[in-house]
Design a protein around this motif. Sequence first.
Motif, short mmCIF file in Angstrom:
data_model
loop_
_atom_site.label_atom_id
_atom_site.label_comp_id
_atom_site.label_asym_id
_atom_site.label_seq_id
_atom_site.Cartn_x
_atom_site.Cartn_y
_atom_site.Cartn_z
N UNK A 80 61.40 60.50 -70.09
CA UNK A 80 60.80 61.33 -71.44
C UNK A 80 61.87 61.48 -73.17
N UNK A 83 56.90 63.38 -74.09
CA UNK A 83 57.05 63.13 -75.26
C UNK A 83 58.33 64.70 -75.50
N UNK A 84 58.56 65.60 -75.71
CA UNK A 84 58.78 66.68 -75.22
C UNK A 84 59.13 67.06 -77.03
N UNK A 85 58.95 68.59 -77.68
CA UNK A 85 59.56 69.07 -78.29
C UNK A 85 60.13 70.10 -77.44
N UNK A 100 63.19 63.02 -76.13
CA UNK A 100 63.07 64.93 -76.60
C UNK A 100 63.81 64.94 -78.03
#
Lengths: 162, 304
Positions: free
Chosen positions: A74, A107-109, A76
């Motif tokens: 992932x 994909x993390x925010x 980040x």
Amino acid sequence: MIDLSRLSTQPVETASLPKSQGRPSDSLGIGIIIGALLTTFSIWLFGGFNVGPHKDGNERQERQHSSSSLQGGTIVFVADTKNPPVWQTIFVRDMKEWAERHGHAGFTWLDDNDDPNAAKLIEAAKAKGVDPPLVAYAKDKKIIRIAGPWTDDKANLEKILK
Amino acid sequence: MSSVPDLPLYDLPGGGKVSTGLLLPAPGEVMVMGDYPPDNFLDKADIKKALSGQVYKDRRKRYLKWMINQSTIGKCNTSANVGGYYLTMDKHGYKHEALADNHLYWKCNGGTDSGTSLASTFNEIQARGVSRRIITVNGQQYRIPDLVYSKRQLPAGVAEAADNDARNFIAFGAYKVPKDWSGFVNTVATATARDQTIVWAWHVTNAGMRIQNGYMQCGNGPGNHANLIQSAKWVDAAKLEDCVHPDNRNSWGPSQDPLYGPVGTGWGDDGHGLVTMQDMFRCIKYHDFYVITGILSNADNSPV
């Protein structure tokens, strides 16, 4: 959730990237960052420098490379999610789509102000001289690499993802 | 399940009936949150950059798979909030979980299918959250039926298990949409440019069952239906209010999966319709609209 115990005990590797260019409100610096980011990302994504008969071959080679070594984790992104500059919104859209297309888990925010998952990550990054917005890479819910701000080129991105 | 008689049903053009369910806030019922800060407003050039092209169509396509059909019960409010939760979870990289919007509904409606106010729903999701559609009850998986509106309609133990599960999906980061025209326009434009969703109200009449050239037909009235703005279409014009055309996500289908409501019928363009800023503004004096900027999930669905 980030496995904070692992994060705190395991050395976090920092890619050899330039130091943070500052907060998004630093308009001149961030303008340069935005330009570089969008340009390099677009070129990288769409193969803009590849022309003529080699283009297809290069794209195929890149896809093969992407599918073999850049998979399964992932990406980040740590930055302000409530009041982001517009480039961050566009960046998140593009990266989410890119991550899915290239076989990443996601994909993390994370918000750099109040997301508990981001706090420890920022702390570790600051120890390496990197401030948000920053990009890291996680696998199996464990942060395995922290990079600098997303201002660099494909080679640096690959360093992050390997 | 049947609705109480005073909650009107409307006919979808393609067949099927749907309800609304938004009530005016009770006296003294308030949501504790600040207005969207003016310092956060984006300028017109940035908003154009973020919304130009096919952005709103891309979001329609991406999120059609989670389109809710509230069908004949009055859970519009909770469907709008859960829709906002879905889109925000996805934006922040959380694994998708189908949530039981009607769990939130039965917590707020006093046990009857009589609708809820925006404030009651918001306060409930802030305080106690919303459960998953499929939960574990006494070691067995149980799927909460989507047309239940009272816990008395459920087998023993289900409502308690749902309440426990709801602790995993709790709270929004939210700002109110200002009630003055300029603040309203700037907030809606900025929020949609940032892919932030907005819970809002409009007034449904029979004409509202159809969209016209892609645009909703909002009736005159205080607002009887809550929905979610999920993006906006950009149109070049002199004034910002004429450039940004918010894109509404309704809760009348077409659901793509029974987890999100009865499949087979739907409203608008695959559940969506554009609205002008002027039409969107009509009911704000009666209801507090709000922008969802983030969520808090305690479930193990975070990617890191």
